[in-house]
Scaffold this motif. Structure first.
Motif, PDB file in Angstrom:
ATOM      1  N   GLU A 233      33.323  38.225  31.007  1.00 27.64           N
ATOM      2  CA  GLU A 233      34.107  37.637  32.098  1.00 27.64           C
ATOM      3  C   GLU A 233      33.131  37.032  33.089  1.00 27.64           C
ATOM      4  O   GLU A 233      32.144  37.660  33.460  1.00 27.64           O
ATOM      5  N   SER A 235      32.454  34.207  36.596  1.00 30.07           N
ATOM      6  CA  SER A 235      33.001  33.571  37.787  1.00 30.07           C
ATOM      7  C   SER A 235      31.988  32.556  38.286  1.00 30.07           C
ATOM      8  O   SER A 235      30.775  32.783  38.222  1.00 30.07           O
ATOM      9  N   TYR A 245      37.071  33.778  34.700  1.00 29.80           N
ATOM     10  CA  TYR A 245      37.583  33.249  33.440  1.00 29.80           C
ATOM     11  C   TYR A 245      36.926  34.026  32.306  1.00 29.80           C
ATOM     12  O   TYR A 245      35.912  34.697  32.483  1.00 29.80           O
ATOM     13  N   GLN A 246      37.509  33.936  31.119  1.00 29.21           N
ATOM     14  CA  GLN A 246      37.050  34.712  29.968  1.00 29.21           C
ATOM     15  C   GLN A 246      36.293  33.840  28.967  1.00 29.21           C
ATOM     16  O   GLN A 246      36.639  32.675  28.773  1.00 29.21           O
ATOM     17  N   PRO A 264      40.639  29.964  30.999  1.00 24.06           N
ATOM     18  CA  PRO A 264      40.907  30.258  32.411  1.00 24.06           C
ATOM     19  C   PRO A 264      42.061  31.250  32.534  1.00 24.06           C
ATOM     20  O   PRO A 264      42.732  31.568  31.544  1.00 24.06           O
ATOM     21  N   ARG A 265      42.290  31.750  33.741  1.00 25.54           N
ATOM     22  CA  ARG A 265      43.432  32.638  33.960  1.00 25.54           C
ATOM     23  C   ARG A 265      44.728  31.900  33.658  1.00 25.54           C
ATOM     24  O   ARG A 265      44.798  30.676  33.710  1.00 25.54           O
ATOM     25  N   LEU A 273      38.819  24.258  35.369  1.00 18.95           N
ATOM     26  CA  LEU A 273      37.627  24.879  34.799  1.00 18.95           C
ATOM     27  C   LEU A 273      36.636  23.840  34.262  1.00 18.95           C
ATOM     28  O   LEU A 273      35.422  24.029  34.337  1.00 18.95           O
ATOM     29  N   PHE A 382      42.721  25.878  26.440  1.00 18.96           N
ATOM     30  CA  PHE A 382      41.370  26.443  26.450  1.00 18.96           C
ATOM     31  C   PHE A 382      40.358  25.439  25.897  1.00 18.96           C
ATOM     32  O   PHE A 382      40.698  24.506  25.184  1.00 18.96           O
TER      33      PHE A 382
END
Length: 416
Positions: A233, A235, A245-246, A264-265, A273, A382
């Protein structure tokens, strides 16, 4: 693919497809990451809400073939834009040769095939040294054709492309792409097929709602598994990318190749993003994801795109080769060659096996489960890359804004 035309037009086609994986020996790190990201941002700026798929490595190889025949400003612009200007002149050809050779090693757990071919106008004399270097660095086959027979030439090249891409790319060119003044067509085909190291079980695939960034929803086939993957994770330290975000990295068999997914969330559009994506960040993601158990929800998707790269490459500083001032005199003694077109067509299909894979049956609605491990729910747009984990070579880069859509009329569809 890249298509090159000339004053005596020249066509350069670069084609890339994926499927499943590859292995790298002691070879230098790919230096074209910045070029790859700049290409993506240009395509993203022009892409609206469309899916994107292209092959940075394929573009680099195609430009490398052009660079072999270029001199002066035409040569320097390519070196500068692609990221070779810090290398001694000519070293980039060995670099591209080593990168592609490593990817096609017979000991790999997946299939990556590079196939390059030169189609030359009958009766035109090309520099023997240029032809020799094309064979040396790119293993390019050489065939002579009569470009004035445009329909026959289009069929011949399309058949060549189809044969080297497992029939995934068809009818790449038409008769209108050639004329009596065409002198050279350069074709670069790349095919990739790989299986996930941890495959998804088809019986776990279910229909699911995918939320697009425009606020609408579509139904898609969502794959699911719980397995060991590389996860982190991140930022950007501000709200630019919506905070945290992952990043999920899923290796193919052999683990040299992987797909990296950046998500992203749920409430954050991918467009928030995308601006932060830079070459150093790709490296940061790769270096900082940690192997752990993750629950993964990933839609099956198929992305195919034909991109006119001429304007994009010009925006990146490769301008001279598209004008009458082009100096491609290392190809032939005359200076009448210039590049009229630059096109790439890429195809990617992601399924339970990896690519070109199984179809689940008896679909039922899927709901979110109790979270016991980190959960990657790719039910909204994504960004992704398919890369070699040892060299950093990016085989594919793109985004999924809309996955494979399942219509209510489909026999195995259960509405949510």
């Amino acid at each position: 693919m890249l298509i090159l035309d000339v004053l005596s037009p020249l066509l350069l086609l670069s084609i890339l497809l994926p499927g499943y994986g590859c292995r790298a020996a002691d070879i230098p790190e790919d230096t074209t990451s910045e070029f790859s990201v700049r290409l993506y941002h240009r395509l993203q700026a022009a892409g609206g809400q469309d899916n994107i798929i292209f092959s940075p490595l394929s573009v680099a190889v195609a430009l490398g073939m052009v660079e072999l025949g270029a001199r002066g400003a035409s040569l320097e612009e390519i070196r500068q834009a692609v990221g070779f200007s810090h290398l001694l002149p000519g070293v980039e050809f060995s670099l591209l040769q080593n990168l592609t050779t490593a990817l096609t090693d017979d000991d790999t757990h997946y299939v990556i095939r590079f196939a390059n071919s030169l189609f030359l106008q009958e009766g035109v004399t090309f520099n023997p040294e240029f032809l020799h270097l094309m064979k040396k660095y790119f293993r390019a086959d050489v065939e002579t054709v009569d470009f004035s027979e445009s329909s026959a030439v289009a069929d011949q090249i399309n058949n060549w492309v189809e044969n080297h891409t497992e029939s995934k790319i068809r009818a790449l060119l038409s008769a209108e792409d050639f004329s009596s003044v065409t002198r050279l067509t350069l074709v670069n085909a790349v095919y990739f097929r790989g299986s996930w190291k941890n495959q998804f079980r088809p019986e776990n695939t279910r229909t699911f709602s995918f939320s697009k960034d425009d606020g609408s929803e579509v139904q898609t086939l969502m794959m699911y598994q719980q397995g060991d993957f590389y996860y982190g994770e991140f930022s950007d330290g501000s709200q630019e990318a919506g905070g945290v975000y992952q990043v999920l990295e899923m290796p193919y068999e052999g683990e040299d190749m992987s797909m990296m997914i950046v998500l992203p969330r749920q409430e954050v559009p991918l467009a928030s993003l995308e601006p932060i994506i830079k070459a150093p960040l790709l490296e940061e993601w790769a270096n900082n994801v940690k192997r752990q158990k993750v629950e993964v929800y990933l839609p099956r998707f198929k992305v195919e795109q034909k991109i006119d790269l001429r304007n994009t490459l010009q925006d990146l500083g490769i301008k001279n080769i598209f004008t009458n001032d082009a100096d491609l005199s290392a190809m032939t003694d005359g200076k009448d060659l210039y590049i009229g077109k630059a096109v790439q067509k890429a195809y990617l299909e992601v399924t339970e096996e990896g690519a070109e894979g199984a179809v689940g049956s008896g679909m039922i609605a899927l709901t979110r489960t109790l979270v016991l491990y980190p959960q990657v729910m790719a039910d909204h747009p994504f960004f992704f890359v398919i890369r070699n984990r040892r060299t950093g070579s990016i085989l594919f880069m793109g985004r999924v804004m809309t996955p494979e859509v399942i219509e209510p009329s489909d026999h195995d569809f259960d509405s949510m």
